[in-house]
Design a protein around this motif. Structure first.
Motif, PDB file in Angstrom:
ATOM      1  N   ASN A   1       5.126 -27.032  -5.226  1.00  0.00           N
ATOM      2  CA  ASN A   1       5.959 -27.230  -6.211  1.00  0.00           C
ATOM      3  C   ASN A   1       6.867 -26.130  -6.983  1.00  0.00           C
ATOM      4  O   ASN A   1       7.161 -26.086  -7.491  1.00  0.00           O
ATOM      5  CB  ASN A   1       5.706 -27.678  -7.798  1.00  0.00           C
ATOM      6  CG  ASN A   1       6.250 -28.298  -8.474  1.00  0.00           C
ATOM      7  OD1 ASN A   1       6.918 -29.106  -7.968  1.00  0.00           O
ATOM      8  ND2 ASN A   1       6.629 -27.977 -10.093  1.00  0.00           N
TER       9      ASN A   1
ATOM     10  N   GLY B   1      15.682 -21.230  -8.527  1.00  0.00           N
ATOM     11  CA  GLY B   1      14.021 -22.321  -9.310  1.00  0.00           C
ATOM     12  C   GLY B   1      13.290 -21.055  -9.282  1.00  0.00           C
ATOM     13  O   GLY B   1      13.488 -19.900  -8.247  1.00  0.00           O
TER      14      GLY B   1
ATOM     15  N   SER C   1      17.947 -30.179 -16.311  1.00  0.00           N
ATOM     16  CA  SER C   1      17.154 -29.962 -14.708  1.00  0.00           C
ATOM     17  C   SER C   1      17.755 -29.642 -13.709  1.00  0.00           C
ATOM     18  O   SER C   1      19.395 -29.427 -13.543  1.00  0.00           O
ATOM     19  CB  SER C   1      16.678 -31.332 -13.821  1.00  0.00           C
ATOM     20  OG  SER C   1      18.429 -32.932 -14.219  1.00  0.00           O
TER      21      SER C   1
ATOM     22  N   GLU D   1      17.769 -29.354  -7.612  1.00  0.00           N
ATOM     23  CA  GLU D   1      16.818 -30.278  -6.513  1.00  0.00           C
ATOM     24  C   GLU D   1      15.498 -30.844  -7.747  1.00  0.00           C
ATOM     25  O   GLU D   1      14.193 -30.985  -7.594  1.00  0.00           O
ATOM     26  CB  GLU D   1      15.471 -28.567  -5.742  1.00  0.00           C
ATOM     27  CG  GLU D   1      15.714 -27.726  -6.724  1.00  0.00           C
ATOM     28  CD  GLU D   1      16.728 -25.965  -7.231  1.00  0.00           C
ATOM     29  OE1 GLU D   1      16.585 -25.180  -6.935  1.00  0.00           O
ATOM     30  OE2 GLU D   1      17.785 -27.252  -6.809  1.00  0.00           O
ATOM     31  N   GLU D   2      15.800 -30.746  -8.982  1.00  0.00           N
ATOM     32  CA  GLU D   2      14.487 -31.056  -9.358  1.00  0.00           C
ATOM     33  C   GLU D   2      14.935 -32.341  -9.814  1.00  0.00           C
ATOM     34  O   GLU D   2      13.973 -32.844 -10.916  1.00  0.00           O
ATOM     35  CB  GLU D   2      14.510 -30.530 -10.883  1.00  0.00           C
ATOM     36  CG  GLU D   2      13.670 -29.153 -10.759  1.00  0.00           C
ATOM     37  CD  GLU D   2      14.034 -28.085 -11.999  1.00  0.00           C
ATOM     38  OE1 GLU D   2      13.655 -27.200 -11.584  1.00  0.00           O
ATOM     39  OE2 GLU D   2      15.048 -28.511 -13.333  1.00  0.00           O
ATOM     40  N   ASP D   3      15.821 -33.176  -9.289  1.00  0.00           N
ATOM     41  CA  ASP D   3      15.798 -34.552  -9.731  1.00  0.00           C
ATOM     42  C   ASP D   3      16.940 -35.226  -8.555  1.00  0.00           C
ATOM     43  O   ASP D   3      17.311 -34.358  -7.114  1.00  0.00           O
ATOM     44  CB  ASP D   3      17.371 -35.109 -11.214  1.00  0.00           C
ATOM     45  CG  ASP D   3      17.158 -36.555 -11.831  1.00  0.00           C
ATOM     46  OD1 ASP D   3      16.187 -37.456 -11.711  1.00  0.00           O
ATOM     47  OD2 ASP D   3      17.752 -36.135 -12.653  1.00  0.00           O
TER      48      ASP D   3
ATOM     49  N   LYS E   1      15.128 -35.236  -4.772  1.00  0.00           N
ATOM     50  CA  LYS E   1      14.179 -34.383  -5.330  1.00  0.00           C
ATOM     51  C   LYS E   1      13.194 -33.529  -4.629  1.00  0.00           C
ATOM     52  O   LYS E   1      12.546 -33.732  -3.796  1.00  0.00           O
ATOM     53  CB  LYS E   1      13.331 -35.114  -5.935  1.00  0.00           C
ATOM     54  CG  LYS E   1      12.417 -34.716  -7.498  1.00  0.00           C
ATOM     55  CD  LYS E   1      11.801 -35.071  -8.829  1.00  0.00           C
ATOM     56  CE  LYS E   1      11.180 -34.421  -9.391  1.00  0.00           C
ATOM     57  NZ  LYS E   1      10.876 -35.596 -10.822  1.00  0.00           N
TER      58      LYS E   1
ATOM     59  N   VAL F   1      11.595 -30.743  -6.634  1.00  0.00           N
ATOM     60  CA  VAL F   1      10.369 -30.005  -7.302  1.00  0.00           C
ATOM     61  C   VAL F   1      10.205 -30.741  -8.757  1.00  0.00           C
ATOM     62  O   VAL F   1      11.229 -30.980  -8.798  1.00  0.00           O
ATOM     63  CB  VAL F   1      10.798 -28.578  -7.088  1.00  0.00           C
ATOM     64  CG1 VAL F   1       9.981 -27.780  -5.936  1.00  0.00           C
ATOM     65  CG2 VAL F   1      11.792 -28.390  -7.755  1.00  0.00           C
ATOM     66  N   ASP F   2       9.181 -30.960  -9.476  1.00  0.00           N
ATOM     67  CA  ASP F   2       9.242 -31.354 -10.593  1.00  0.00           C
ATOM     68  C   ASP F   2      10.095 -29.983 -11.198  1.00  0.00           C
ATOM     69  O   ASP F   2      10.089 -28.999 -11.095  1.00  0.00           O
ATOM     70  CB  ASP F   2       7.720 -31.286 -10.676  1.00  0.00           C
ATOM     71  CG  ASP F   2       7.236 -32.450  -9.997  1.00  0.00           C
ATOM     72  OD1 ASP F   2       8.010 -33.597  -9.454  1.00  0.00           O
ATOM     73  OD2 ASP F   2       5.766 -32.277  -9.759  1.00  0.00           O
ATOM     74  N   CYS F   3      10.489 -30.505 -12.823  1.00  0.00           N
ATOM     75  CA  CYS F   3      11.171 -29.965 -13.572  1.00  0.00           C
ATOM     76  C   CYS F   3       9.492 -28.647 -14.229  1.00  0.00           C
ATOM     77  O   CYS F   3       8.274 -29.237 -14.472  1.00  0.00           O
ATOM     78  CB  CYS F   3      11.606 -30.608 -14.667  1.00  0.00           C
ATOM     79  SG  CYS F   3      13.220 -31.351 -14.832  1.00  0.00           S
TER      80      CYS F   3
ATOM     81  N   GLU G   1      15.083 -34.127 -17.200  1.00  0.00           N
ATOM     82  CA  GLU G   1      15.596 -34.668 -15.882  1.00  0.00           C
ATOM     83  C   GLU G   1      16.631 -34.990 -17.062  1.00  0.00           C
ATOM     84  O   GLU G   1      16.948 -35.873 -18.092  1.00  0.00           O
ATOM     85  CB  GLU G   1      15.632 -35.410 -15.175  1.00  0.00           C
ATOM     86  CG  GLU G   1      14.243 -35.597 -14.097  1.00  0.00           C
ATOM     87  CD  GLU G   1      12.913 -35.585 -14.271  1.00  0.00           C
ATOM     88  OE1 GLU G   1      12.767 -35.764 -15.122  1.00  0.00           O
ATOM     89  OE2 GLU G   1      12.296 -36.003 -13.703  1.00  0.00           O
TER      90      GLU G   1
END
Length: 757
Positions: free
Chosen positions: A57, A86, A477, A480-482, A498, A500-502, A508
């Motif tokens: 992640n 990131g 966000s 790359e998180e959305d 997307k 990775v996750d927030c 988001e």
């Protein structure tokens, strides 16, 4: 009041900017990623394809995406290092609130409590002062789904007319000029049409530093015989090897275009058949241009007469051509006229709507095109509909399930919005991915306005310079998180995927907007479960508008690696759209259909004809004069981007260009007694700033240049003038009167800098 809660150095100590580095898994090439995610760069409007390497992640690097047709795997320095934003030490992982008792000025706040606080303040201010007491500022780097949702949120949930976006600082002069001339605002041709053309004219764009991959198209065209004309006060990197350089005096672009067109008319280098059958308004333009003799044009623009003649001959006699321009001719109080002057040269040549010829504005921000199409502009509804048009209002109100009478009217531009804050008319502000304290001109005024707000909420992933004034900051966000769509420089709608996750309690951005609506008890219309659901409503809302996305699907975008809008076929009997269309890479081809002309012609007017417009030259507001005898112009450098919120935190990019410099010509430097590396003080009617001098031969001797990516005492926008184009309302960043002297000593911030090498 939204004053700084504690001295700024204390805020910076916690929230940065600090520098990320290539360490650990980000340095080792032997670490295998869990997966590669095909997506796009987060910075400029080229939106180059890239593959992000993801492990546990976290984005740990990148691989070229060689199949993506625009950049074929190539990236500029910003694209290569973009992954270092990131897992950044400055990343907002929780909401924060103003707290004067905290050393950093802010303390953490649970997300749900932060949303409730924002909603309570909005409700309080609107009950006390009306719906228009709250304003919204959006961003042109947001996905199109977010910009659509933000416009709907302002008008349906908040019921305020006051929404605008930072594209006001970027594309609006070009957009206004395009709509006046063509009826539609989009690049006419894919960049591939440059390859094989005979002449490429680049006006006011430092292509190599601001949109580097476009440089590759210029070089490919040149390898096949194209001549390159560059129009700029500075000998930019591309200008150093171009075929013809036009060293225009800042703010004189409309005069240059008029003088060149006059030469073309006088020598018969125009397409009279195209003008007669496909355009209107030429006679008025020809009458205006008659006053721009060669001698007068040379005197006003500072460009030698022989160069003007050569430009007219090459452009006028070519069989194919491509005109490009950007902020250099648009960031003016005469920006729309400058744009129209460039378009007049294109129309007079008759070379439009066919392969190997084209016209386009180089988009600055990631979604500069899509971000101005679907409703976050102050006068606009989705699909480029006019918020003052009853028919347009009625259609969108129907899509949104509200009464047309409940839809607010037009608001004001971003700078005028701050004037309303200054006047006490606007009490509260919600901003997302906008840093006006750095990016707006005369930013001391902007700072004073921020201090007057009764409530300010910022949504962002870093605490940017403006958000330091906020009462509440909500953690948004990263790119790359959305997921969602953006529309890149060529008009190609592409998909952000997307990776990775927030992290932490970050969300988001579209979820944050909907959470505020829910907390206000106004969630009707704001219950989307995904960006795809938002896009599906956007397709309906844009249907029948000039910017019609109704034929675009995410599946089609993935299959084709992008879809050029407009995307609809039409039944030849009824004109009704059909769903099998693959998109329109090239506008205005003979026989093409659009919903405005309905077959009468290729341009987006009822008669199908393009419009010539008289593009009159006006001297800049706050021009060089006896008190401020030097022209100041501003712009970008290759390793930094816009207000620097992201790039000033990426270690290798900062190392490449760590501080702004004052660029000046050796003749001017000698007159002022300034040597390369000396501290020099620039002054305008707004203020002064002291920077290291950079003495170069690649600038006009009457002009100095300062890049604008830095904040505080290093901010070029301490000096710039808040004059605006009367049509587009774009600020005049590219010229004002300035004086320069050798500094008495280094500025106080110099103590924190590395020693000069």
């Amino acid at each position: 009041m939204a004053t700084l809660p504690v001295p700024e150095p204390q805020i910076i100590a916690r929230f940065g900017p600090h520098l990320s580095s290539m360490i650990g898994t980000r340095l080792s090439t032997s670490v295998e990623p869990d997966r590669l995610v095909k997506t796009h760069c987060c910075f400029c409007g080229q939106q180059c394809g890239i593959q992000l390497k993801v492990r546990d992640n976290e984005v740990i690097g990148f691989e070229p995406w060689e199949e993506f047709p625009f950049n074929r795997g190539m990236l500029c320095p910003k694209g290569v290092k973009r992954y270092l934003q990131g897992s950044h030490p400055d990343r907002l992982l929780t909401a924060v609130r103003r707290d004067t008792s905290a050393a950093s000025g802010f303390s953490d706040l649970p997300y749900a409590e932060a949303i409730a606080r924002v909603a309570a303040q909005i409700d309080r201010l609107q009950k006390a002062h009306g719906a228009g007491a709250i304003a919204v500022l959006g961003g042109a780097s947001l996905t199109t789904e977010k910009t659509y949702l933000l416009g709907k949120f302002a008008r349906v949930c908040l019921k305020t007319p006051f929404i605008d976006y930072n594209g006001r600082l970027c594309m609006v002069s070009a957009g206004a000029g395009n709509k006046k001339a063509f009826g539609v605002d989009r690049v006419t041709s894919p960049w591939a049409d440059m390859i094989g053309t005979e002449v490429i004219w680049v006006a006011g764009s430092n292509v190599a530093e601001c949109s580097p991959i476009t440089t590759n198209y210029l070089w490919q065209a040149r390898e096949q015989g194209a001549r390159i004309i560059i129009q700029d006060p500075r000998i930019t990197p591309v200008a150093r090897t171009c075929d013809l350089f036009l060293p225009v005096k800042p703010g004189r672009d409309a005069a240059l275009f008029a003088g060149v067109l006059q030469q073309m008319i006088a020598r018969g280098w125009i397409d009279r058949d195209f003008i007669a059958t496909r355009t209107t308004g030429f006679d008025a333009v020809a009458e205006y241009c008659a006053q721009w003799t060669l001698a007068r044009t040379a005197e006003v623009t500072g460009v030698p007469a022989r160069s003007l003649e050569q430009a007219a001959e090459w452009w006028g006699t070519a069989r194919s051509s491509f005109m490009l321009h950007a902020r250099g001719i648009e960031h003016h109080s005469n920006g729309v006229q400058n744009t129209l002057g460039a378009i007049n040269l294109v129309l007079a040549s008759g070379r439009i709507g066919r392969k190997d010829s084209g016209y386009g504005t180089i988009v600055g921000q990631a979604n500069g095109q899509g971000g101005r199409e679907h409703g976050q502009k102050c006068d606009q509804l989705p699909g480029w509909r006019d918020i003052s048009n009853p028919e347009h209002r009625g259609y969108i109100a129907g899509v949104w399930g509200i009464d047309e009478a409940d839809l607010p009217g037009p608001g004001v531009d971003a700078y005028e919005l701050f004037r309303k804050i200054d006047a006490g008319e606007i009490k509260g502000l919600l901003s997302i991915c906008f840093n006006p304290k750095v990016s707006l001109p005369d930013n001391a005024f902007v700072t004073r306005c921020l201090d007057k707000l009764e409530f300010y909420c910022a949504i962002d992933f870093f605490l940017n310079d403006t958000a330091r004034h906020a009462d509440v900051v909500l953690p948004g966000s990263l790119h790359e998180e959305d997921e969602g769509t953006v529309t890149q420089v060529e008009g190609r709608i592409i998909k952000i995927n997307k990776a990775v996750d927030c992290p932490g309690e970050a969300r988001e951005d579209w979820r944050i907007i909907q959470d505020i609506a829910a907390a206000l008890g106004r969630s009707a219309g704001f219950t989307f479960a995904s960006p795809l659901e938002i896009f599906e409503e956007l397709r309906i809302a844009s249907k029948g508008g000039v910017a019609d996305y109704s034929g675009v699907t995410w599946e089609k975008i993935d299959r084709q690696m992008g879809v050029f809008w407009p995307c609809y076929s039409h039944d030849p009997r009824t004109g009704a759209p059909t769903p099998d269309h693959e998109g329109t890479p090239r506008l205005f081809e003979p026989g093409s259909y659009n919903p405005i002309a309905k077959g009468a012609g290729p341009f987006y007017f009822p008669d199908g004809r393009a419009r010539f417009n008289v593009a009159d030259h006006r001297d800049p507001i706050d021009d060089a004069d006896a008190d401020y005898p030097i022209f100041l112009t501003t712009g970008r450098v290759v390793s930094q981007f816009l207000s620097g919120t992201q790039t000033r935190r990426i270690g290798p990019l900062v190392q490449q260009y760590p501080e702004p410099r004052l660029e000046l010509h050796p003749r001017l430097a000698a007159t002022l007694g300034i040597a390369d590396g000396d501290w020099a003080t620039a002054a305008t009617r707004r203020g002064t700033m002291t920077l290291r001098a950079q003495v170069v031969t690649t600038i006009r001797p009457d002009t100095v240049f300062i890049p604008y990516h830095w904040a505080g005492k290093k901010s070029a926008n301490q000096l710039t003038v808040a004059a605006q184009d009367p049509i587009s309302k774009i600020p005049q960043y590219k010229v004002c009167g300035c004086s320069v002297r050798k500094a008495d000593g280094p500025p106080d911030y110099a103590a924190t800098l590395e020693p000069q090498q």
